[in-house]
Design a protein around this motif. Structure first.
Motif, short mmCIF file in Angstrom:
data_model
loop_
_atom_site.label_atom_id
_atom_site.label_comp_id
_atom_site.label_asym_id
_atom_site.label_seq_id
_atom_site.Cartn_x
_atom_site.Cartn_y
_atom_site.Cartn_z
N GLU A 184 39.32 32.95 40.06
CA GLU A 184 40.44 31.87 40.00
C GLU A 184 41.33 32.05 40.85
N LYS A 185 42.09 32.98 41.11
CA LYS A 185 42.51 33.16 42.70
C LYS A 185 42.01 34.11 43.27
N VAL A 186 43.02 34.63 44.71
CA VAL A 186 42.61 35.13 45.67
C VAL A 186 42.51 36.17 45.52
N TYR A 187 41.96 37.38 45.61
CA TYR A 187 42.22 38.68 45.42
C TYR A 187 42.18 38.89 46.73
N ARG A 188 43.13 40.75 47.22
CA ARG A 188 43.23 40.41 48.90
C ARG A 188 42.98 42.62 48.28
N TRP A 189 41.94 43.23 49.15
CA TRP A 189 41.19 44.49 49.15
C TRP A 189 41.42 44.95 50.92
N VAL A 190 42.02 46.69 50.25
CA VAL A 190 41.21 47.05 51.66
C VAL A 190 40.40 48.18 51.48
N ALA A 191 39.27 47.98 52.24
CA ALA A 191 38.14 49.11 51.50
C ALA A 191 38.82 50.36 52.06
N SER A 192 37.95 51.49 51.47
CA SER A 192 38.38 52.88 52.59
C SER A 192 37.14 53.21 53.32
N SER A 193 36.05 52.35 53.79
CA SER A 193 35.88 51.77 55.44
C SER A 193 34.94 50.85 55.34
N THR A 194 35.12 50.43 56.87
CA THR A 194 34.68 49.23 57.15
C THR A 194 33.13 49.52 56.87
N ALA A 195 31.61 50.40 56.73
CA ALA A 195 30.60 50.37 56.56
C ALA A 195 30.76 49.82 54.81
N GLU A 196 31.36 50.67 54.00
CA GLU A 196 31.23 50.53 52.26
C GLU A 196 31.92 48.90 52.13
N LYS A 197 32.94 48.50 52.82
CA LYS A 197 32.90 46.62 52.79
C LYS A 197 31.56 45.77 52.97
N ASN A 198 31.27 46.17 54.34
CA ASN A 198 29.78 45.74 54.42
C ASN A 198 28.98 45.65 53.44
N SER A 199 28.29 46.78 53.06
CA SER A 199 27.51 47.16 52.25
C SER A 199 28.10 46.32 51.03
N PHE A 200 29.29 47.04 50.51
CA PHE A 200 29.75 45.58 49.53
C PHE A 200 28.95 44.72 49.01
N ILE A 201 29.65 43.78 50.15
CA ILE A 201 29.59 41.59 50.92
C ILE A 201 27.74 41.65 50.68
N SER A 202 27.06 42.43 52.11
CA SER A 202 26.01 42.17 51.23
C SER A 202 24.90 42.81 50.18
N CYS A 203 25.34 43.23 49.10
CA CYS A 203 25.22 43.52 48.41
C CYS A 203 25.34 41.94 47.76
N ILE A 204 26.53 41.52 47.09
CA ILE A 204 27.17 40.51 46.79
C ILE A 204 26.24 39.55 47.15
N TRP A 205 25.89 39.23 48.29
CA TRP A 205 25.36 38.17 48.98
C TRP A 205 23.62 38.24 48.23
N LYS A 206 22.75 39.05 48.26
CA LYS A 206 21.65 39.75 47.67
C LYS A 206 21.99 38.55 46.26
N LEU A 207 22.75 39.72 45.47
CA LEU A 207 22.43 39.43 44.42
C LEU A 207 23.21 37.26 44.11
N ASN A 208 23.64 36.94 44.81
CA ASN A 208 24.33 35.44 44.73
C ASN A 208 22.35 34.68 45.06
N GLN A 209 21.63 35.11 45.62
CA GLN A 209 20.64 34.51 46.26
C GLN A 209 19.86 34.82 44.95
N ARG A 210 19.11 36.01 44.56
CA ARG A 210 18.73 36.38 43.37
C ARG A 210 18.31 35.41 42.46
N TYR A 211 19.78 36.00 41.77
CA TYR A 211 19.86 35.15 40.21
C TYR A 211 21.06 33.72 40.43
N LEU A 212 21.80 33.69 41.11
CA LEU A 212 22.43 32.28 41.06
C LEU A 212 22.71 31.53 41.94
N ARG A 213 21.85 31.34 42.98
CA ARG A 213 21.57 30.81 44.19
C ARG A 213 23.02 29.32 44.24
#
Length: 898
Positions: A95-124
């Motif tokens: 509903e608004k923009v949330y700005r975050w800073v991850a502890s590492s780039t790898a964790e950030k990429n892994s989390f974004i990839s997980c979000i993408w997969k969940l969106n593709q699988r359950y929500l489309r």
């Protein structure tokens, strides 16, 4: 991170039937580094709900708590900030923009990839992934740490299928019978293959055994198809029959719709006909009343009023579109116009005849009103004409030109009637008013009562400078012919050349006041009644709004200037303003002679006696005030206001003439002055004015006149005193200011309190001055001697050494004292009394006052002389030839002898 993930799964998500699939350690961008975890979860129950949960460690212990939750379907955009460089920052747009800073780039990429997969699988759902590397947005991700962190559990869950109970039992029995399978897998596989072949053969045999049943089934299917064809044929015939029924029903529906339209049109036509019949049909009775109704009887007038209102209502009907094209409507409109014109012509002719007859009516003369000095009342005429008021309103709305013509006719003939009545009324008033004047011998002179003689007298007021017959014109210029003429001088000075105030009977002025009041009292109801009638009869509603109060009439002050006057306020409505102007214009034309006659009457009254201006100012002011309270915009209020200006000018002229006569006053050189005429004149003026102006509205004008007059009296008393040769200056000042002080003290005029105190002060000062100057004469040598003694002392000679001065030694003192024995002193005082008596006038009766003051002053001088003898001639035994007691007897005996 694995241990944290298992702890979060156990403590937070498992109790809520959720599984944790992705996690990243983050903190908010740009703020203090307060770490928390973003978790991607799914529910174990269907339908599956995908959420992003913010988990934070509690401040009071080591356990974690859920802080905030977002639905993944609410996510609109994921911004990784930079796809080519390693950057731990990323944004999630809910509903608004949330700005975050991850502890590492790898964790950030892994989390974004997980979000993408969940969106593709359950929500489309179309979620924007901005600045994200395309490698992360693939179905399969490389194995490793990231696989286990972001999505590995979900894939493993899909590949694994749990065995049923029966399958477990079969496998267990097979494993028991085939123990060798553990040591010899190939033998176990071969056995299983053989058993499978046996099962396949059994299945083929079973199929072949059931061929007969298949044939029976096919036969049944063929029969069923035949039945279906039969049913389809019947349905087709039914459909054809229904189609014909449908066509018939459509025809019936169309017919009903046409019938309904016809009924609707007939209803509308009936409404239109009823509208025209109800609103455009005039009854035969109304038509007959308009054409030949009786305009003289109340019943006939009422019928004409009803008929005219009905006609106006018919003519003002708002026709609907298309009505004007109907011939019947046009015929009715022509009929209405003809009836309107016919009735307007009949009404106009009738009222014209009424107005003309009233204007030429000679019955309402003033002969029966002469004794009472009253104006004829027109209320019967007004009452009769007001029956036509509604017809006049109808005429105003339908025939404006005929309405205006009637207005002009009414004004023309009524102005003639009023002019004749008002002229006769004022002639009688002038005869009664002029009958109060006197001839030079003091007898009343009855003026000619014929109209021609009265006209001549009135014309002389405007065009001639001559005086009225019987007026004391000889008093225009004040001449003094001895002491016996002082009283006549006093009166004439303030009467501006007319009859003296002392000779003019107060009853005459009272009679004039009553006549003038009667004139105004007769005019006031006459004008108000006529204006009220005009507004009602001609429907000129000037009383709908309260008009702003009119300004007070302009009146000149003594300097001749007019006070400033505010501009009148604008009317609230233009139409009302124009109707008020029409009423005012009609009243001006009808009563055009009132203002002229009033001014002529005022001039006559002012010429008879200038003091009449005081009466007229009070009466006129009161009537102006009354008229403004009744109706500030009335003709009467405006006219009386204009006349009040003339009255005020006459009043100012009266005051100015009195001041001028004071300035022109000359005293006789052969007679003593006494009380000056203009001083007694002011007294008479003030006494009369206080009587007239008691509780009057224009008291301020009188106060201004008082101040002007008293200052002129003061100034001219001093001027006359300075010019006096026969009478000492102090006597003139003393007597006149004593008279002024007595007058002001008796009348108690509040605006002249300062002048009253000033008059007392001047009177006292000049009394003292006169006494001192007079007392220097009885003991003249003695006064000179002691004046010399005081002069030596003043020069520095000691008092006890004065007796050694040659001119002031004891022998000289005794010589001077012997010249004033008691007999000589009494003789000198007797001569002084005679001289004072000769100086003073009898009117003011100040002789005893002055004589008593001289006695006090003489005693004071005596004591002063004795004191000087005691101080300058100590031990000499020298005394006066008379004592204080002797002096008191001298003064008393002299006063009694005279």
């Amino acid at each position: 991170m694995t241990a944290i993930k298992h702890a979060l799964q156990r403590d937070i998500f498992t109790p809520n039937d959720e599984r944790l699939l992705g996690i990243v350690n983050v903190c908010k961008a740009g703020k203090k580094k307060k770490n928390c975890f973003l978790c991607a979860t799914v529910t174990t129950e269907r339908p599956v709900q995908v959420k992003v949960v913010k988990v934070k460690k509690s401040d009071k212990g080591d356990f974690y708590k859920r802080q905030q939750t977002w639905e993944l379907r609410d996510l609109t955009e994921v911004d990784a900030k930079d796809a080519s460089k390693e950057n731990p920052e990323f944004d999630l747009h809910f509903e608004k923009v949330y700005r975050w800073v991850a502890s590492s780039t790898a964790e950030k990429n892994s989390f974004i990839s997980c979000i993408w997969k969940l969106n593709q699988r359950y929500l489309r759902k179309k979620v924007e992934f901005v600045n994200v590397s395309s490698q992360l947005l693939e179905e399969s991700v490389p194995s490793g740490e990231s696989q286990s962190v972001a999505g590995g559990d979900e894939d493993a869950l899909d590949e694994y299928q749990e065995l049923s109970t029966r399958e477990e039992q079969d496998i267990e029995s097979m494993m028991v019978t085939c123990e060798y399978a553990i040591s010899n897998a190939e033998a176990f596989a071969e056995k299983l293959f053989k058993e499978l072949q046996v099962l396949d053969g059994a299945n083929i045999q079973s199929i072949m055994a059931s061929e007969k049943q298949v044939n029976i089934l096919m036969q049944l299917l063929d029969e069923a198809l035949g039945e279906v064809d039969t049913i389809e044929g019947k349905l087709s015939s039914y459909e054809e029959m229904l189609q014909s029924v449908k066509e018939q029903m459509d025809q019936i529906s169309q017919s009903n719709r046409l019938i309904q339209i016809s009924n609707t049109n007939n209803g509308k036509l009936l409404d239109e006909i009823q509208f025209l019949v109800n609103y455009m049909d005039l009854s035969k009775g109304h038509i007959r009343a308009l054409q030949e109704g009786d305009l003289t009887s109340p019943k006939g007038i009422e019928a004409c009023i009803n008929a005219s209102e009905a006609l106006l209502q018919c003519m003002n009907v708002a026709l609907r579109p298309g009505h004007e094209k109907l011939m019947a409507v046009n015929q009715q409109q022509l009929l209405f116009a003809e009836l309107r014109d016919t009735f307007a012509r009949r009404l106009t002719n009738h009222l014209n005849n009424v107005f003309v007859h009233q204007g030429h009516d000679q019955s309402s003369t003033l002969s029966q009103h002469t004794a009472e000095l009253t104006l004829p009342k027109h209320s019967p005429l007004h009452r009769d004409l007001l029956r036509y008021a509604k017809l006049m309103e109808w005429l105003k709305n339908t025939h404006r030109e005929k309405y205006e013509g009637l207005s002009r006719t009414y004004v023309e003939y009524m102005s003639k009637l009023y002019e004749r009545e008002i002229k006769e009324f004022f002639e009688v008033a002038k005869i009664k008013m002029a009958g109060t004047s006197k001839d030079p011998k003091g007898k009343f002179a009855t003026l000619p009562r014929k109209e021609s003689a009265l006209k001549q007298e009135t014309e002389s007021l405007h065009g001639s400078s001559g005086k009225l017959t019987g007026s004391t014109s000889s008093l225009n210029k004040l001449t003094v012919q001895g002491s016996n003429s002082r009283r006549s001088q006093s009166s004439s000075l303030l009467d501006m050349g007319n009859m003296s105030a002392s000779d003019l009977d107060v009853a005459d002025r009272t009679k004039f006041d009553k006549i003038f009041e009667q004139v105004l009292s007769e005019l006031e109801p006459l004008c108000l009644a006529e204006q009220d009638f005009i507004s009602k009869f001609f429907k000129l509603q000037q009383h709908l709004t309260v008009a702003p109060p009119l300004a007070q009439p302009e009146t000149e002050d003594f300097d001749g200037s007019l006070p400033s006057k505010k501009p009148p306020q604008a009317e609230h409505k233009h139409s009302l303003s124009s109707e008020k102007d029409i009423v005012r214009l009609m009243m001006n034309k009808i009563f055009q002679s009132i203002e002229t006659e009033l001014n002529s009457l005022i001039a006559l009254g002012d010429k008879i006696d200038s003091f009449h201006s005081l009466y007229m100012l009070v009466k006129m002011s009161h009537h102006v005030w009354t008229a403004e309270n009744v109706d500030p915009a009335s003709y009467l209020s405006t006219t009386l206001g204009n006349v009040l200006v003339t009255v005020k000018r006459n009043f100012d002229k009266c005051i100015s003439n009195q001041i001028r006569q004071m300035e022109e006053f000359k005293i006789s050189k052969k007679s003593k002055v006494g009380i000056l005429p203009f001083v007694t004149g002011f007294e008479e003026f003030a006494e009369l004015a206080e009587t007239i102006f008691r509780n009057a509205e224009r008291r301020g004008d009188l106060d201004k006149a008082y101040v002007k007059l008293i200052r002129a009296v003061f100034m001219n008393v001093e001027k006359v005193a300075n010019e006096s040769q026969k009478t000492p200056r102090d006597v003139v000042m003393m007597e006149n200011f004593h008279h002024i002080f007595s007058t002001l003290s008796r009348l108690k005029i509040s605006c002249l309190d300062a002048e009253r105190r000033e008059a007392k002060h001047k009177y006292t000062d000049h009394l003292q001055s006169y006494v001192i100057n007079s007392l220097g004469q009885p003991l003249e040598k003695l006064n000179h001697f002691f004046e010399g003694v005081e002069a030596r002392v003043a020069q520095g000679v000691r008092e006890e050494e004065v007796s050694y001065q040659l001119a002031f030694n004891k022998q000289e003192l005794r010589k001077v004292i012997k010249e004033y024995p008691g007999k000589e002193v009494k003789k000198g005082l007797d001569n002084l009394y005679k001289k004072v008596d000769k100086h003073l006038c009898e009117e003011e009766s100040l002789l005893q006052v002055v004589w008593h003051s001289m006695q006090d002053e003489f005693i004071r001088q005596y004591k002063h002389f004795e004191d000087l003898i005691g101080r300058c001639y100590p031990g000499s035994g020298i005394t006066m030839e008379f004592t204080i007691q002797d002096m008191l007897e001298y003064f008393s005996s002299i006063a009694q002898s005279h």
